[in-house]
Design a protein around this motif. Sequence first.
Motif: not given
Lengths: 212, 360, 174, 285
Positions: B124-127, B135-139, B145-152, B269-275
Motif C-alpha cells: 500500500v505504501f508505494i504511491p 519522497a514517494i516510491i512511485s507516483d 485506486l491502487y491503494v484501495m485495491a491492494v488493501s482489499a 495488523e500494525y502495518a495496516h494501521l500505519f498505512s
Amino acid sequence: MDSVDKDKVTVIDATKIDTSKYKREVKREDDAASQLKSTGLLNTLVYAKDRAEKRDQNVILALVDQVVNWGRLCSIWPVTSGLACCAIEMMSMSMGHYDIARFGSEVFRATPRQSDLLFVAGTVSKRMAPRLKRLYEQMPEPKWVIAVGSCAISGGPFVDSYAVLTGVDKIIPVDIYVPGCPPRPEAWLYSMIQLRKLIKEEGVGITWGLDK
Amino acid sequence: MIFENIYEIIAFILNSAGILQYMQSYSDALGISIAPKLIIILIETALLLVGVALMVMALTWMERKVLAHAQARLGPMITWYHGLLQPVIDGVKLLSKEDLMPKRADRWIYFIAPMIAFVPALLVFIPIPFGRDGAIISDLPMGILYVMAVSAISPIGILIGGWASDNKYSLLGALRAVAQDISYEIPMVLTVIGIVLITGSLSLQDIVLFQDKIWFVFLQPLGFIIFLVAAVAEMARIPFDLHESESEFVAGFFTEYSGMKFAFFFLAEYAHLFSIAAIMTTLYFGGWHGPMIPMIPPIITSIGWFTLKVLVIIFFTMWLRATVPRVRVDQILDIGWKVMIPLALFNVFITGLLVAGGVL
Amino acid sequence: MSIQSELKTRFNDAVIEVYVQKDGKPGVVVAPESLAEVCRFLHDSGFDHLSLISGTDRVEWLEVIYHIWSYTRKENVVLKVKLDRDKPVVDSVASVWRGANWMERETYDLVGIRFNGHPNLRRILLPDPWEGHPLRRDYDMSVDQYVYIDEDGKDVVTTDASKLLREEALHGKN
Amino acid sequence: MARTEEYQLNVGPVHPSTHGVLRFVLTMDGETIKDTEMVLGQLHRGIEKIAESRSYLQFIPYTDRLDYISGMTNNYGFTKAVEDLAGITVPKKAEYLRVFVMELNRIVNHLVCIGSLLLDLGAATMIIYGFRERHKVLDLFESLCGARMTFNYIRPGGVRGDIPEGFIDNAKEFLRDMPKRIGDYAQLINDNEIVHMRMKGVGMLSPEDAINYGVTGPMLRGSGVSYDIRKDDPYSVYEELDFKACTRPECDTYARYIVRMDEMYESLYIAEQALKRRWHPTLQG
C-alpha cells in the motif's frame, strides 16, 4: 466517631528520622571499562564469554543464546487462565497498583498458542485437571509454569477433599512455586523475577538441540 | 534539486558518490545493463521494509505505553529507557518460539496466509507521498485506486488463515473480519470519490498538492467523518476490533497461530494501521504540508510533518481503545450498510453538485 | 393466620410436624407423597421465591430442606421432607419454581436423592460417571477418583491414576 | 439450494470471558446463540464435606474462599448461622463494625463486577480503575485483619479484633473520595453510546421470571422488583440504618449495571452511618 482519642495516634514525622544509618554503601566504579560493562550490551558480551568458557561452548553460539534468552525473559506472555481465588490476585497484579506490564508481561494472551507462561492460579479440582493439562500441552515450547497459592502447590486447605487434586505438579511440571493463600501480588512479582533468573540460566540450546 | 521519486534520489546519491557509474560500466561489460536499476529497486524495497518494520515496532511500543498511561499504569519499563526495546524483544522471543501447526490444518494455506495478510499491507505504501521533492516510491497516476485495491487483498489472508486453522473460533473470527472489512471498504471508496471529484486526479501526489491552501477535512467534513469511522473499522481497532474480539473468540482468526506466523499477522495488523493512517493523512490532513523550517532540507521537514500527522491519528485510535467498548457484529454491519453507505452516497451527491456548480 | 396453621388446616395428614427453627422461622415437616401438592399451594398463596434446596444425611434417614420466602407476605417458611435411606425419592418441584432445577440436580449429585419428574436429573458438579454421592455418610473417602477426557471430549472417571498423572508423580520421584 | 446447519461452540473452561472456570456449550445458528448448556463443577471443591470434619471456628476461613471477592459477607453468613444455633448475642459495637466492613466489601464486589462487564465488552480501562479503588478498600481490610482477600475477620460473637490505629482516618478518607470516583466511572460509561448499544435491551429478565428462577440481589432489583433483604428481612443492625433499595424497571443489563452503581453510593452511605454509630458516645454494649 468524634469521641476517638486523637492523642493515642502517634504521628511520626518523616523529616525527623535520621536516615543516614539506613543508607547502603554503594561502591562506585570509576574506570570507564567497568562503567561500560554495567551498560547492557557489553555486559551481555562478557556474560556470554564467561558462559562459553564454563560450558566449553562456541562464543558466537553463547552470544545467540544470550540474546534469545534475553528476549524470552523480558517478554513473558502469560495465558489468561484463572482457576479460583488466586486469579483475582493475578488480576490485581496486572492492574495499576502492581503493574506487571513493567516487565513486559501485560500481554495476557487468551490463546495458549501464543503464550509462554501458565499461572496455575487456584484450586485444581479433579474435573479441571485434565483440561489444565490439555491447556499446558497446547502451549508451544519453550513454556514455563508457576504454581501459585497453596492449593496449586499441595491442595492447600482443600487437601482432604474428594474433588481436589493435591498439587498441580502431579499433572504438569512446575518451575516455580509461590506460597500463600492467596499470595500477595508482590509475591507474584517476585516469582516473575525468579522466573527471569531461571530463564537466564537456562541455555537456549536445550530446546534448539545445539547444546550437545 | 527536484526529484520525482525515491528511485531518483537513490540514483542521485549513488551517482554523486561515483558508485553508479562504476556499477553501470561493470554491468555493461557483463552484458546485463539492467542490473544497477534492479539494485536500486532492491535498496528501495529494503528501505520500505525497514521503515515499515521500525514504524510497526514504534507503534506496538506506543500502543502499550498509551494504553498503560490511560489506565494509570506505567507500561513496559525495564527494557532500556521506558521499555523502548520491548518490541525488539518480543520479536526475538516470537522468532525463537516453537511453531505449532494443528494436526488437521490445511498445511499449505495455513502457511501462506500470514504472508498474504502481510504483503498487501506493505504494498500500500508505494504511491503514498511521504514528503515533498520526491519522497514517494512511485507516483502512480491512479494511486488512490491502487491503494484501495491492494488493501482489499488483506482480508483474503485473514479468511484463509481462519479457514485453514481448523478451529471454530478462527473460522468465526475470520468470517466476522471479512464481513466487516468488505462492508467498510465501500463507504471508504465512496468518500474518496468526493475528493477525486474536487481534485480531478487519482494521483495521491496531486491530491496532496491540492491541499496546500486548505485541507480536505474542511472541504469534506461529512466525508471525513465517514472515512474516519471506516478507517477505524479497516484498522480493526476497538470499537470495531471484530478481527480479534478477545472476549468472544479467544483471539479471532489467529487463535491457532504461534511463533513467527503469529508475528507476521501482528506485523500486518500494525502495518495496516500505519498505512490507513497514512492514507487518511494524505487525503484529509494535507499530507506532508506544514510550515517549513529554514536550514533543514524541506524533504526532511515534510516527512516529519507527515509522520507527526500519522502518529496523531494513530494516537487517536489508541485513545479510542482505552475508552470505548466493542460494538457487536450485527450492529457493526448495520452501521456499515444502513448508515455509512447512504451517507457516503449523499456526500458524493453534494460534492458533485458543488463541483458542477463551480463552488469547489 | 400463620402459614403453619394454614398448612395444617389444609393438608391435615400431610403435615407431620410443626416447629420453630432456631432463627425463629416457622418450620413444617411434610410427608414426601404430598410435597409437590404443598409446594404448589405455597406458590399459589404467595410464596414465590425458593431460596434453597438442600439435602442432609441424618444417618437413619435422608432429609430435603426447602427454604421458601414470600415477596408479598414478607415471611419465610422452611419445609422438610424425611426420606427413606434405601429409596430416597421425592417429587420434583422444578415445575413450580424453575429455580429448583439446578438445586435439585445438586442435591441429587451430592446426596443422592432422586427427584421424580425432574426434566434433566443429571449430576451438575461432579462428572456424570462419578461413583457415589459425597455428602452421604457412607461415602468412601479412601478411594481416589480421577477424571480424564476421552477422545470424544467426555469426562471419564477412573481410580487408575496413571492416565492423568505424570510418571514422576506416580512413582514418587517428584 | 444452500443448506444451513446449527453447530456447537464450546466456550471455556479457560476462556477470557468466563473469568474463572465456567463452561458453556453453545448451540449456534450463524452468529445467533440458540441454546446454552452450562457445564459447572470445574471449581467444585467439596467444601461441605470438609465442613463435616471442622469445628465452627476452623471453618470460617473456608467461607472466605467461597465467593472470593466478598469474603466478609460470606464470613458473616456463616457466623450468623452459628450465632443463631448457639444463641449468641453480639454486642452492638461489633455489629456496626461488621456492617461497615460488609458494605465496603459490597463496593469491592460491585467494582469488580462492573469492571469485568466492561472488560467483556472490550473496554479494559474500567476494571483497572475499579481495581485501583479496590486496593484502597483492601488496604483498609488488611490493616484490620492482615489479609487482602481471605479475611477470617468476622467471628461468632463479634469480630476478630478492634480497629487499629489510624483506621478511622483512612476509612473517612476513602468514604470522602469514593463518590467522586464513582462519578468518574459514570462519566466514562453512562453516556457512552456504544455501551448503550451493547447493554440496553440485552439480557432481558422479566420480574416474573426473575422471581420464579429464584434470582436475588442486584439482578432482581434490576428487573424492577423492589426487594432488598437488608430492608425486607433485616439482619444485623440494618433496621436502624437509613438507606434505600435501588431498583430499575428496565430488566436489561444496563438496568442491572445502574443498580450496582447506585448501590455503591448507598453502601458508602450505610458505611458512613455505621462508622458514626459505632463510635457514638451513647452507644451501649
